[in-house]
Design an enzyme around this catalytic site. Structure first.
Site, mmCIF file in Angstrom:
data_model
loop_
_atom_site.group_PDB
_atom_site.id
_atom_site.type_symbol
_atom_site.label_atom_id
_atom_site.label_comp_id
_atom_site.label_asym_id
_atom_site.label_seq_id
_atom_site.Cartn_x
_atom_site.Cartn_y
_atom_site.Cartn_z
ATOM 1 N N LEU A 178 9.639 8.451 18.470
ATOM 2 C CA LEU A 178 11.029 8.286 17.309
ATOM 3 C C LEU A 178 9.821 9.029 16.353
ATOM 4 C CD1 LEU A 178 12.082 4.786 18.096
ATOM 5 C CD2 LEU A 178 13.033 6.885 18.710
ATOM 6 N N CYS A 179 10.122 9.083 15.391
ATOM 7 C CA CYS A 179 8.892 9.982 13.917
ATOM 8 C C CYS A 179 9.477 9.347 12.774
ATOM 9 C CB CYS A 179 9.340 11.463 13.762
ATOM 10 S SG CYS A 179 8.442 11.816 15.875
ATOM 11 N N THR A 180 8.758 10.060 11.461
ATOM 12 C CA THR A 180 9.240 9.886 10.197
ATOM 13 C C THR A 180 8.136 10.619 9.896
ATOM 14 O OG1 THR A 180 9.557 7.136 9.709
ATOM 15 C CG2 THR A 180 8.831 8.879 7.981
ATOM 16 N N ASN A 359 14.921 9.568 12.134
ATOM 17 C CA ASN A 359 16.021 9.433 13.390
ATOM 18 C C ASN A 359 17.393 10.016 13.064
ATOM 19 O OD1 ASN A 359 13.330 8.081 13.911
ATOM 20 N ND2 ASN A 359 13.625 10.164 15.442
ATOM 21 N N ARG A 372 14.145 3.032 7.424
ATOM 22 C CA ARG A 372 12.730 4.427 6.803
ATOM 23 C C ARG A 372 12.995 5.125 5.650
ATOM 24 N NH1 ARG A 372 11.524 6.666 11.806
ATOM 25 N NH2 ARG A 372 13.332 6.080 12.635
#
Length: 430
Positions: A178-180, A359, A372
Site C-alpha cells: 500500500l502507499c501514499t 490507493n 489518507r
C-alpha cells in the site's frame, strides 16, 4: 509442464480463496483471455485483504484519528538512527554478481523473513502449501527476462536459498504493498517527491510491541541502492533486500517515480494465473519501473513507457519531472490508463502546488475506513511550501498517513537526485 502449471494454479487459487471467495471459480470458467484482460477503470474498489483469526489480528482496533493535528515531527538526520544502509549495484557487472554486497549484508534478515512467511503459511494453509511453492515457483523463472533470471539465481546462491524463495520475494511485493505518494513544488519551482510505503501481510500481530511482525521484518530489510553504470550513479532507489524491481526511485535531473497499489477484484492475482498458463504479453510492474529508470532519459519518455504496456497488475504510477509544475498520477488498469496532472485538486484541496495519490482512484472520494487524502490535504494547505522538505515529512508523519503498516518514508529531490529515506514506527494507538 501442464501438471506443474496445474499445481501452481491450485496453490494460488487456494490462497486467493481466503481473500476473494469465488474468484477462482470465475477463472476456471475462462475460455477467452480477452475476458480476463478487460478489467475497466470503472470497476468497484475493494478492501485490502485481511485474514481473520484471533491470533493473527490485534486484540483491539480503532478507526484512524482523522482529525488529529498535523505532525510537528522534524526531518530526522540523514545519518541518524532512523536512516537505512546504502549499497551500490553495478549494472556493468555480470547479473549474478550485482546483488552480492546487498544480499551478503542482509542474508540473516532475509532468512528470518522467509522463515516467518513459511511458519505462517504452514499455520494458515497447512505445511504442504509452502513446499509446493518452493518446488514449483522456480518453473516461473525461465519465463522472466533473462537478465532478471540471472540476478535472482545470483541472489539465491549468495543467500543460500532456494530459487523459488527468491521468486516468491519478488512476487510477494508485487501484490501486497500500500502507499501514499505526494509530489510538491517548492517556492522556487524545485520539485520534490515524497512517499510512505505501507506493507503488511496481516500475519501475526506482536502484542508486546503493538506492531505487525511482517512490517518489523521488512524494516530490517530496507536498503537504499545507487544503481551504477559506467562508474556513475544512473539512478537511486529504496528496495527490500532480495527484491530486484523498483517501488521508489529517482533519476538525477530527469524524473522520480513511485508506485502505489490499486485494488481491483481480479487484480494481479489473475495476471499471475495467466502468466502461469502461458499468457505472457503483460509486464511485471516492478520490472517495468526498473526498466523505465534504467532506459528513459526524460519525463516524457518515462510517461510513454508507463502508459502503453499491458501490465500483470493494476497500479498507480506517480511520476515527477525536474521541471516546475510537471508531474502526474498515471492510473493503470492492466490495459487502460488515466492521467491526472499536477495542478489538479481534490474537492477540499486549496493548494495547486502539490499532487496526492493513495490507493484509490482520484475521481472517487476516498473511503471513510482509509481516508489518507484528507489529512494530506489539510496539513499541506495549513503548513504551506515555504520549506518543502519539512512540509513533506510532516505530512507523511501525520496519522493515518503514517500507520502501523508504514515501513519507510522517502523524500526525493529531482534536480539533485538526492533520495533521503528513514524507517518509520507509528506509536500505538495509530
Amino acid at each position: 509442464m501442464a501438471v506443474q502449471n496445474l499445481y501452481l494454479i491450485i496453490l494460488v487459487c487456494s490462497s486467493i480463496s481466503v481473500i476473494f471467495q469465488g474468484e477462482c471459480k470465475k477463472f476456471q470458467k475462462y475460455n477467452d483471455d480477452q475476458t480476463l484482460l478487460s478489467n475497466s477503470l470503472t470497476s468497484n474498489v475493494i478492501l485490502p485483504p485481511h485474514l481473520s483469526g484471533r491470533d493473527l489480528l490485534p486484540e483491539e482496533s480503532k478507526f484512524p484519528q482523522f482529525h488529529q493535528e498535523c505532525s510537528n515531527e522534524p526531518v530526522p538526520p540523514i545519518h541518524g538512527p532512523l536512516s537505512i544502509p546504502s549499497f551500490k549495484v553495478d549494472l556493468d557487472l555480470p547479473p549474478k554478481q550485482r546483488w552480492k554486497e546487498v544480499v551478503t549484508a542482509k542474508k540473516k534478515e532475509m532468512e528470518l523473513f522467509l522463515q516467518f512467511i513459511r511458519n505462517n503459511t504452514d499455520r494458515i494453509f497447512g505445511k504442504k502449501v509452502f513446499r509446493v511453492v518452493e518446488k514449483y515457483l522456480p518453473k516461473l523463472l525461465p519465463s522472466l527476462p533473462p537478465i532478471y533470471q540471472k540476478e535472482m539465481r545470483g541472489i539465491a546462491e549468495t543467500a543460500e536459498m532456494e530459487v523459488g524463495d527468491v521468486v516468491l520475494f519478488n512476487i510477494f511485493y508485487e501484490f501486497f504493498s500500500l502507499c501514499t505518494s505526494v509530489v510538491m513544488e517548492g517556492k522556487d519551482g524545485t520539485m520534490y517527491h515524497g512517499r510512505n510505503l505501507d506493507f503488511t501481510t496481516y500475519m501475526s500481530w506482536d502484542r508486546e510491541n503493538k506492531s505487525w511482525v511482517s512490517s518489523q521484518h521488512l524494516r530490517n530489510m530496507t536498503v537504499k541502492i545507487d544503481f551504477m553504470k559506467d562508474k556513475r550513479v544512473l539512478f537511486s532507489s529504496v528496495n527490500f533486500a532480495g527484491y530486484i524491481g523498483i517501488l521508489t526511485g529517482v533519476k538525477k535531473g530527469q524524473f522520480s517515480l513511485s508506485i502505489n497499489e490499486r485494488f481491483r477484484v481480479l487484480g494481479g492475482y489473475v495476471g499471475l494465473l495467466e502468466w502461469i498458463m502461458g499468457i505472457r504479453k503483460q509486464n511485471w510492474v516492478g520490472f517495468l519501473t526498473r526498466q523505465v529508470l534504467e532506459e528513459a532519459t526524460s519525463y516524457e519518455e518515462a510517461m510513454e513507457m508507463l502508459e502503453k504496456p499491458k501490465l500483470l497488475a493494476p497500479v498507480y504510477f506517480i511520476l515527477s519531472s525536474n521541471n516546475s509544475k510537471q508531474a502526474s498520477v498515471i492510473t493503470r488498469d492492466r490495459r487502460g490508463y488515466d492521467v491526472w496532472n499536477f495542478g489538479s485538486r481534490y474537492a477540499n484541496q486549496d493548494g495547486d502546488w502539490y499532487l496526492v495519490q493513495t490507493n484509490y482512484d482520484h475521481w472517487k472520494p476516498p473511503p471513510l475506513f482509509d481516508d489518507r487524502v484528507t489529512p494530506v490535504v489539510r496539513c499541506a494547505d495549513s503548513i504551506g511550501n515555504k520549506n518543502t522538505t519539512s512540509t513533506l515529512f510532516r505530512v507523511l508523519s501525520t496519522v493515518p498517513v503514517l500507520n502501523h503498516e508504514t515501513i519507510y518514508t522517502a523524500i526525493m529531490k529531482i534536480n539533485t537526485g538526492d533520495l533521503y529515506t528513514w524507517v518509520r514506527h507509528c506509536q500505538w494507538p495509530c
